[in-house]
Design an enzyme around this catalytic site. Sequence first.
Site, short mmCIF file in Angstrom:
data_model
loop_
_atom_site.label_atom_id
_atom_site.label_comp_id
_atom_site.label_asym_id
_atom_site.label_seq_id
_atom_site.Cartn_x
_atom_site.Cartn_y
_atom_site.Cartn_z
N LYS A 347 0.83 -1.20 0.00
CA LYS A 347 0.00 0.00 0.00
C LYS A 347 0.87 1.26 0.00
O LYS A 347 2.05 1.25 0.37
CB LYS A 347 -0.92 0.00 1.22
CG LYS A 347 -2.02 -1.07 1.18
CD LYS A 347 -3.10 -0.72 0.18
CE LYS A 347 -4.18 -1.79 0.06
NZ LYS A 347 -5.04 -1.89 1.23
N ARG A 382 -4.21 -10.13 3.81
CA ARG A 382 -4.40 -10.14 2.35
C ARG A 382 -3.11 -9.61 1.71
O ARG A 382 -2.73 -8.46 1.93
CB ARG A 382 -5.60 -9.25 1.98
CG ARG A 382 -5.93 -9.19 0.51
CD ARG A 382 -7.16 -8.30 0.30
NE ARG A 382 -7.55 -8.22 -1.11
CZ ARG A 382 -7.05 -7.36 -1.98
NH1 ARG A 382 -6.12 -6.47 -1.59
NH2 ARG A 382 -7.45 -7.36 -3.24
#
Length: 403
Positions: A347, A382
């Site tokens: 991210k 995830r």
Amino acid sequence: MEKQDGYNLRVVLIKDQKDAKKALVEVGTDQPGSRWMAPKAVHRVIRIKNLNSKAAVILKQEMLSRGGEAALSRGVGNFSVEETDCLLMGTLRQYDELRKKLKMQPFGLRRLADEIKEVLDNYDKKEIRTLRCRNLSLTLGERTLVMGILNVTPDSFSDGGKFYDPEIAIEHAHEMVDEGADIIDLGGESTRPVTWNEEPLSAAEEIQRIIPVLERLVREIKVPISIDTYKAETARAALEAGAHIINDIWGFQRDPKIASVAAEYDVPVILMHNKDGTEYQDLMGELLAFLRRSVEIALEAGVKPDQVILDPGIGFGKDVNQNRIVMRCLRELRSLGKPILLGTSRKSMIGKTLDLPADQRLEGSLATVVWGIAQGAADIVRVHDVKETVRAVRMTDAIVCSL
């Protein structure tokens, strides 16, 4: 052996009643004594929003009388404010005694007593549960599960459309399962944040991307397949094709019809916090309120309570510093009493913190995974890099479970 000078003092790590009972037994306390004293060794701080000032005065008096504390707005003293937030501070024993007294009080304090019990029970809940994924199942609570990301998109932020070709995508899914993935998360729309004002990918095109891959995977791999979508039409098509889980980045709040679809097929759902913009008055409070509403939507539609998983939405509706705050406060999500999925892999929070492009964020991603597990706030992670993450997860689980 010569006697050591001093008493060899140390501060003991007590996270919950299990730790407290273990420490008490180690100093020679008998079992009845350890059961009685353990709630006195565990301290919790609870924040209450929008409490009536009259109720707040009673609450503070009752908490103080039991040796705890309650912090209120200074305007409560002269009743210049009608409502106040409240910070309760006390041991589990003090909360138990407080709740008994609140049951006899007016101004909504009887209901508050029940909510205090619920949030404390949720926070300390440690249970093994089974997710019913149609013809498959997943066990949560024994170890941290790893979800492998499979983006069949031409514009993915993390892999630049590397797996847009169905054959390459299917091969990669097999590879992730071989590396230890417990779930494959299949998405047909870019996982970069989608705003309320942005023109979304049509359901028809999303379905066209995912169904050929999904139909093959259902036949060829033996782990549940999650569909990353917020559209009811896409969810229905995927479930008809054999998908096992629905993963909605808008927490059932962008297309509420998706909740009924998930309930109809009785599949687990992952509900993520999201927001258009990054303005907050109370970041964690608003995040938890959003997720509570998502849970309500799911349950009202008929989703089973034990089939709901929550995701704090790292990278969505938050700037870099806000993402780091959520990471630091992850354990607060346990107040909701649901399993937690943590999706931090590659991210922008990691990229901007370390000044690295998406394909060089492995170490930063692993650090966030380890932190989430250590906080007791990651039942599922995830990730893009399955092999490396599985190793880090197994090591972290071994440490956490030894406490």
